[in-house]
Design a protein around this motif. Structure first.
Motif, short mmCIF file in Angstrom:
data_model
loop_
_atom_site.label_atom_id
_atom_site.label_comp_id
_atom_site.label_asym_id
_atom_site.label_seq_id
_atom_site.Cartn_x
_atom_site.Cartn_y
_atom_site.Cartn_z
N GLY A 199 0.74 -1.19 -0.27
CA GLY A 199 -0.27 0.12 0.14
C GLY A 199 1.04 1.27 -0.32
N ALA A 200 1.73 1.17 0.66
CA ALA A 200 2.86 2.68 0.79
C ALA A 200 4.03 2.50 -0.42
CB ALA A 200 3.97 2.02 2.07
N ALA A 201 3.61 1.58 -0.80
CA ALA A 201 4.27 1.58 -2.06
C ALA A 201 3.95 2.44 -3.71
CB ALA A 201 5.53 0.22 -2.47
N TYR A 202 3.43 1.56 -3.46
CA TYR A 202 2.17 2.42 -4.25
C TYR A 202 1.38 3.67 -3.88
CZ TYR A 202 2.10 -2.09 -6.97
OH TYR A 202 2.38 -3.10 -8.06
N ALA A 203 1.65 4.05 -3.16
CA ALA A 203 0.57 5.50 -2.60
C ALA A 203 1.79 6.71 -2.40
CB ALA A 203 0.07 5.64 -1.35
N VAL A 204 2.66 6.05 -2.20
CA VAL A 204 3.62 7.06 -2.20
C VAL A 204 3.82 7.81 -4.38
CG1 VAL A 204 5.64 5.74 -3.45
CG2 VAL A 204 5.67 7.64 -1.75
N GLY A 205 3.78 7.20 -4.88
CA GLY A 205 3.47 7.92 -6.37
C GLY A 205 2.61 9.16 -6.27
N THR A 206 1.69 9.07 -5.82
CA THR A 206 0.73 10.41 -6.13
C THR A 206 1.39 11.41 -5.34
OG1 THR A 206 -1.78 9.06 -4.81
CG2 THR A 206 -1.03 11.72 -4.54
N VAL A 207 2.54 11.41 -4.65
CA VAL A 207 3.36 12.72 -4.19
C VAL A 207 4.45 12.97 -5.62
CG1 VAL A 207 4.78 13.41 -3.06
CG2 VAL A 207 3.18 12.24 -1.95
N MET A 208 4.61 11.52 -6.37
CA MET A 208 5.39 11.76 -7.02
C MET A 208 5.31 12.52 -8.61
SD MET A 208 8.49 11.12 -5.35
CE MET A 208 9.77 11.08 -6.96
N PHE A 209 4.05 12.46 -8.76
CA PHE A 209 3.01 12.58 -9.78
C PHE A 209 3.14 13.39 -9.39
CE2 PHE A 209 2.30 8.02 -11.65
CZ PHE A 209 2.94 8.13 -12.64
N LEU A 210 2.41 14.25 -8.95
CA LEU A 210 2.42 16.00 -8.17
C LEU A 210 4.06 16.52 -8.45
CD1 LEU A 210 -0.79 15.75 -5.59
CD2 LEU A 210 -0.76 16.20 -8.33
N LEU A 211 4.50 16.20 -7.62
CA LEU A 211 5.97 16.67 -8.04
C LEU A 211 6.38 17.37 -9.26
CD1 LEU A 211 8.52 18.10 -5.94
CD2 LEU A 211 9.03 15.25 -6.22
N ALA A 212 6.39 15.93 -10.24
CA ALA A 212 6.55 15.87 -11.15
C ALA A 212 6.04 17.21 -11.84
CB ALA A 212 7.69 14.76 -12.06
N LEU A 213 5.31 17.17 -12.45
CA LEU A 213 3.94 17.37 -12.92
C LEU A 213 3.71 19.14 -12.96
CD1 LEU A 213 2.18 14.26 -14.52
CD2 LEU A 213 4.66 15.13 -15.11
N MET A 214 3.23 19.40 -11.55
CA MET A 214 2.71 20.44 -11.32
C MET A 214 3.88 21.85 -11.33
SD MET A 214 -0.32 20.20 -10.19
CE MET A 214 -0.71 21.26 -9.20
N PRO A 215 3.60 22.59 -12.08
CA PRO A 215 4.38 23.77 -12.35
C PRO A 215 5.20 24.00 -11.77
CG PRO A 215 2.12 24.21 -12.80
CD PRO A 215 1.38 23.47 -11.93
N THR A 216 6.01 26.02 -12.11
CA THR A 216 6.85 26.06 -10.91
C THR A 216 6.55 27.64 -10.80
OG1 THR A 216 8.66 24.54 -11.71
CG2 THR A 216 9.39 26.39 -10.42
N ILE A 217 5.49 27.70 -9.81
CA ILE A 217 5.82 28.93 -9.89
C ILE A 217 5.71 29.83 -8.39
CG2 ILE A 217 3.32 31.03 -10.07
CD1 ILE A 217 1.50 28.23 -10.64
N PRO A 218 6.97 30.57 -8.41
CA PRO A 218 7.34 30.98 -7.64
C PRO A 218 6.51 31.99 -6.17
CG PRO A 218 8.96 31.71 -8.90
CD PRO A 218 7.41 31.32 -9.67
N GLY A 219 5.81 31.24 -5.16
CA GLY A 219 5.67 31.65 -4.33
C GLY A 219 4.37 31.33 -4.50
N VAL A 220 4.27 29.94 -5.38
CA VAL A 220 2.70 29.25 -4.87
C VAL A 220 2.88 28.42 -5.51
CG1 VAL A 220 0.60 29.27 -6.64
CG2 VAL A 220 1.55 31.94 -5.98
N SER A 221 3.97 27.19 -6.05
CA SER A 221 3.67 25.79 -6.66
C SER A 221 5.76 25.44 -6.58
CB SER A 221 3.06 24.87 -8.21
OG SER A 221 2.87 24.42 -8.36
#
Length: 486
Positions: free
Chosen positions: A287-309
């Motif tokens: 469960g932990a090994a698969y759940a961590v993918g949630t964080v990794m995808f958001l970390l990689a694909l969410m935009p870089t916006i100084p002070g916001v994201s």
């Protein structure tokens, strides 16, 4: 439990996988690993969906599928045992296809969630595919086939990111949703045409609807309460109502099952050390090994916006290229685990895999800002993931008798799925503590990503430690003998 038929275990004159068994294994692998591929696609498109539909509740895109899968699993497993595993696999694949088409056609976020919810009926497919291996393969092939079936996640990890990148970058989230529908249609055709029906049956009895509703509904209520708790407020009356009510329903399930003539799930099975230890440890580590993918995808694909994201702003293609070496290592780790399980106690393989996952993501929680950091630290994590996914089906086989295989796989799938979903929701709560909503979109900060990764790493480490603590010499000896037989 009464069996109407038993499968043949002889295959004289054959050595290794013949063409027929190889083809069946490929179909079962596609059906079961389609869940992983859909999860990969879902992870890659959730950032784009959140922005397109202007929703701060993107966690429900994956949560609603998991909730429905959790709810229907007891009924699906029981029906498969009585009416035939292939027949039930075909039915839930049809439902999955219907849900995929609705999601692909969705014009608003609510319609999208309805489609993904219906597609959740496909969730128990992996449990049925694993139990089919013991039913339709000769005894000598059950162990290797089970390891390959679990190790199929490596193939998804290898090719899935590039397929996902091509779809997302070239056709957007709509292209990914339509691919899910096409993949379900292919799986349906292959199951109907190429996979034989299991000869193993339970005696047809009245389905324990009350027990199934209490178990599936109780777990669903707990997951829903955790997911909504942060929004409602943990002091809100609704939060303990859902979580406490869900736990009470699960307790009621145990009470009902001990008194009905034909229980949904035989409680004596849970009293066996070999079974409950397997269920506990594989659920936590997997469960932990698969759940961590949630964080990794958001970390990689969410935009870089100084002070916001503080997302890294990668394209899906760049993320796939970064993870390509790790994908190869997942596959190699799974193959190695399948080969080693005959000589090394699978409990040790699970523990080592869990510790590698925990250590890798623990390090990534601190060092995740550059491509070399992600690639280097992801390598050890990938090997651990391969060990975990290949070892889990072997441990399930060792924990029960052949006639209990469907129940055991269903219970393990449900327990790991519920654990993964709960951990994912808790991770979203941790992420949300360091976030802000702008134009209806929730953006996450670096500290949230770090804390989310540390949380899931800690759970994986706990599961690995329990795997080492709960095993004993008698269990090891019995498991090694069982491994040689299968």
């Amino acid at each position: 439990m009464t069996l109407i038929a038993a499968p043949s275990r002889t295959a004289s004159g054959e050595s290794g996988f013949g063409a027929r068994h190889a083809l069946i294994l490929l179909v079962l692998m596609w059906a079961s690993q389609l869940l992983g591929l859909v999860g990969l696609l879902s992870g890659n498109i959730q950032a784009e969906i959140a922005i397109h539909f202007h929703t701060a509740r993107i966690s429900w895109f994956t949560l609603v599928t998991a909730l429905v899968g959790t709810f229907v699993t007891p009924f699906v497993v029981k029906a498969a045992a009585m009416y035939g595993k292939k027949r039930v696999m075909v039915v839930i694949t049809v439902l999955g296809l219907v849900g995929d088409v609705i999601a692909a056609l969705a014009t608003n976020y609510s319609m999208l969630l309805i489609g993904r919810g219906i597609a959740g009926c496909y969730g128990p497919i992996a449990a049925l595919a694993c139990s089919m291996v013991r039913d339709v393969f000769p005894r000598r092939l059950v162990g290797p086939a089970s390891g390959l079936l679990g190790g199929g996640v490596g193939l998804v990890a290898l090719g899935g990111p590039f397929l996902s990148a091509w779809l997302v970058d070239g056709f957007g989230f709509r292209g990914a949703l339509w691919f899910m529908a096409a993949a379900s249609a292919l799986s349906l055709a292959a199951l109907v045409l190429l996979v034989p029906e299991s000869p193993v049956r339970e005696e047809r009895t009245r389905i324990d609807w009350l027990g199934g509703l209490l178990l599936g509904g109780g777990l669903t209520a707990v997951i829903y309460g955790i997911g909504e708790g942060a929004g409602w407020g943990w002091a809100s009356a609704r939060t303990p109502l859902f979580i406490g009510g869900g736990l009470a329903a699960v307790a009621g399930f145990a009470f009902v099952e001990s008194r009905v003539p034909h229980p949904m799930f035989p409680l004596p099975l849970l009293k066996r050390r070999s079974f409950w230890t397997m269920l506990l440890t594989t659920s936590l580590v997997g469960g932990a090994a698969y759940a961590v993918g949630t964080v990794m995808f958001l970390l990689a694909l969410m935009p870089t916006i100084p002070g916001v994201s503080d997302g890294l702003g990668f394209s899906a293609t760049k993320n796939a290229l970064i993870n390509a070496p790790s994908s190869v290592l997942v596959l190699l780790g799974a193959i190695a685990a399948g080969m080693a399980a005959r000589r090394i106690d699978p409990w040790l393989l699970l523990a080592v895999g869990g510790l590698l996952v925990a250590g890798g993501y623990g390090a990534i929680s601190v060092y995740h800002h550059t491509v070399p950091q992600l690639m280097l630290l992801g390598a050890g994590t990938a090997v651990g993931m391969g060990l975990v996914v290949a070892t889990v089906p072997i441990l399930v086989i060792q924990a029960v008798h052949p006639a209990e295989q469907a129940l055991a796989n269903g219970a393990q799938s449900m327990a790991q799925g519920a654990t993964q979903t709960i951990l994912s929701q808790l991770t979203f709560i941790i992420l949300a503590r360091d976030s802000q909503i702008i134009h209806g979109i929730r953006f996450y900060r670096d500290e949230g990503y770090s804390n989310g990764l540390l949380f899931t790493a800690g759970v994986a480490a706990t599961g690995a430690a329990l795997a080492l603590i709960l095993r004993n010499s008698r269990t090891v000896l019995r498991n090694s003998r069982t491994a040689r037989r299968v």
